[in-house]
Enzyme design. Structure first.
Site, mmCIF file in Angstrom:
data_model
loop_
_atom_site.group_PDB
_atom_site.id
_atom_site.type_symbol
_atom_site.label_atom_id
_atom_site.label_comp_id
_atom_site.label_asym_id
_atom_site.label_seq_id
_atom_site.Cartn_x
_atom_site.Cartn_y
_atom_site.Cartn_z
ATOM 1 N N ASP A 118 -23.560 68.286 13.029
ATOM 2 C CA ASP A 118 -24.501 68.157 14.135
ATOM 3 C C ASP A 118 -23.823 68.347 15.491
ATOM 4 O O ASP A 118 -24.403 68.934 16.406
ATOM 5 C CB ASP A 118 -25.175 66.788 14.090
ATOM 6 C CG ASP A 118 -26.183 66.678 12.952
ATOM 7 O OD1 ASP A 118 -26.755 67.710 12.554
ATOM 8 O OD2 ASP A 118 -26.408 65.558 12.464
ATOM 9 N N GLY A 119 -22.596 67.844 15.626
ATOM 10 C CA GLY A 119 -21.884 68.016 16.886
ATOM 11 C C GLY A 119 -21.645 69.484 17.204
ATOM 12 O O GLY A 119 -21.806 69.927 18.350
ATOM 13 N N ASN A 174 -30.149 66.151 22.899
ATOM 14 C CA ASN A 174 -30.411 64.875 22.230
ATOM 15 C C ASN A 174 -30.794 63.781 23.211
ATOM 16 O O ASN A 174 -31.883 63.227 23.132
ATOM 17 C CB ASN A 174 -29.186 64.423 21.426
ATOM 18 C CG ASN A 174 -29.188 64.951 20.017
ATOM 19 O OD1 ASN A 174 -30.094 65.685 19.612
ATOM 20 N ND2 ASN A 174 -28.173 64.604 19.253
ATOM 21 N N ASP A 217 -25.493 47.058 28.974
ATOM 22 C CA ASP A 217 -24.335 47.926 28.755
ATOM 23 C C ASP A 217 -24.657 49.359 29.154
ATOM 24 O O ASP A 217 -23.756 50.159 29.422
ATOM 25 C CB ASP A 217 -23.908 47.893 27.288
ATOM 26 C CG ASP A 217 -23.076 46.674 26.935
ATOM 27 O OD1 ASP A 217 -22.766 45.866 27.841
ATOM 28 O OD2 ASP A 217 -22.739 46.513 25.753
ATOM 29 N N THR A 234 -33.396 60.267 16.578
ATOM 30 C CA THR A 234 -32.791 59.688 15.374
ATOM 31 C C THR A 234 -31.272 59.587 15.481
ATOM 32 O O THR A 234 -30.615 59.230 14.501
ATOM 33 C CB THR A 234 -33.147 60.531 14.129
ATOM 34 O OG1 THR A 234 -32.683 61.867 14.326
ATOM 35 C CG2 THR A 234 -34.646 60.533 13.885
ATOM 36 N N ALA A 235 -30.725 59.893 16.666
ATOM 37 C CA ALA A 235 -29.269 59.850 16.847
ATOM 38 C C ALA A 235 -28.879 58.541 17.546
ATOM 39 O O ALA A 235 -29.149 57.460 17.047
ATOM 40 C CB ALA A 235 -28.814 61.086 17.615
ATOM 41 N N TYR A 236 -28.239 58.625 18.692
ATOM 42 C CA TYR A 236 -27.787 57.433 19.429
ATOM 43 C C TYR A 236 -28.955 56.501 19.714
ATOM 44 O O TYR A 236 -28.847 55.268 19.637
ATOM 45 C CB TYR A 236 -27.115 57.893 20.724
ATOM 46 C CG TYR A 236 -26.379 56.826 21.504
ATOM 47 C CD1 TYR A 236 -26.150 55.554 20.995
ATOM 48 C CD2 TYR A 236 -25.893 57.112 22.782
ATOM 49 C CE1 TYR A 236 -25.460 54.601 21.731
ATOM 50 C CE2 TYR A 236 -25.198 56.169 23.517
ATOM 51 C CZ TYR A 236 -24.999 54.914 22.983
ATOM 52 O OH TYR A 236 -24.323 53.979 23.724
ATOM 53 N N LEU A 257 -31.620 55.823 17.966
ATOM 54 C CA LEU A 257 -31.956 54.993 16.815
ATOM 55 C C LEU A 257 -30.912 53.901 16.610
ATOM 56 O O LEU A 257 -31.244 52.759 16.285
ATOM 57 C CB LEU A 257 -32.079 55.855 15.560
ATOM 58 C CG LEU A 257 -32.483 55.144 14.262
ATOM 59 C CD1 LEU A 257 -33.824 54.434 14.425
ATOM 60 C CD2 LEU A 257 -32.549 56.128 13.109
ATOM 61 N N SER A 258 -29.637 54.237 16.837
ATOM 62 C CA SER A 258 -28.584 53.235 16.712
ATOM 63 C C SER A 258 -28.744 52.117 17.737
ATOM 64 O O SER A 258 -28.334 50.978 17.492
ATOM 65 C CB SER A 258 -27.210 53.890 16.894
ATOM 66 O OG SER A 258 -26.972 54.845 15.880
#
Length: 259
Positions: free
Chosen positions: A45-46, A118, A148, A159-161, A163-164
């Protein structure tokens, strides 16, 4: 059915991707990316994000990208298979991906404008909590957010950062942006917002000398920002190609049921 006659092959520098590129070397008369009407990207993905950013830089917005996963997650990629590429391209389903535009003004007054496929994220640089003022369409909605950081994600990036950070998954084509705080301290109960993608988001850093903040557009960082403006950049839509059985919209939908 679309026939792609001029194909370019790009690969991540990792050994698996290089081996895959070697396996495909004799399967087509590959052309340079600048001459292609489709790009085959081998990696994770990167690497797909890097490839898409290069397409933006070259202004090759009409050239679709078909990725095959030689990385870890491969959410934006298709399954790696060395054979049958002609048929896969003929059956591929296309999806439009609209990037965000980040305009970050540094404490030194310099302005940086960068695309993000993204997400755009603001992150504290030191042990000090970041304090941010949040505006939506020039209206102050949070006078002070202690956290933060905070991020704005596209549906493709939700669904990347995002979602985390406990942000919502946005269906592709939903015309929405997820605005998600990262470890919010005050107000404690604010868990973010889902906004129409026509929204203009403004983030102003409070006490930037004491509480420095960086801004990141996908993989590109601007240090010591004073303010950041975020909006959708509809003039620079990109196209991804997927096997019908592994289409991006279905993947995003099914992520809502992942254990």
């Amino acid at each position: 059915m679309t026939e792609f006659l001029r194909r370019a092959l790009v690969a991540s520098p990792t050994p698996p991707a290089r081996e895959a590129a070697a396996a495909l070397a004799d399967s087509a008369d590959w052309v340079p990316v600048g001459d292609a009407d489709v790009v085959i990207a081998l990696g994770g993905d990167g690497f797909m994000l890097q490839t898409l950013h290069q397409m933006l830089a070259r202004r090759q917005l009409a050239v679709p990208v078909f990725g095959m996963n030689l990385g870890t997650v491969g959410f934006l990629m298709n399954e790696w298979r060395p054979h049958g590429l002609d048929g896969r391209l003929a059956r591929a389903k296309s999806f439009k991906v609209t990037p965000l535009e980040m305009t970050a003004t540094g404490v030194d007054g310099r302005v940086h404008t960068l695309p993000a496929i993204n997400e755009v994220s603001l992150l504290r640089e030191t042990r000090q909590t970041a304090k941010l003022e949040v505006t939506v369409n020039d209206r102050i909605v949070l006078p002070e957010l202690a956290c933060d950081g905070i991020l704005a994600a596209t549906p493709a990036g939700s669904t990347a950062y995002n979602l985390s950070a406990q942000g919502p998954i946005l269906p592709l084509g939903s015309a929405l942006i997820a605005l998600t705080p990262i470890s919010p301290f005050r107000p404690r109960r604010w868990r973010g917002a889902i906004l129409p993608d026509k929204t203009r988001i403004g983030l102003r850093v409070l006490e930037p000398a004491k509480r420095p903040v960086s801004a990141v557009a996908d993989q590109r960082e601007v240090r010591d920002v004073a303010s950041v403006a975020i909006s959708m950049d509809r003039a620079r839509e990109l196209t991804l190609l997927f096997d019908p059985e592994h289409a991006l919209d279905d993947r995003i939908t099914m992520e809502q049921f992942a254990a």
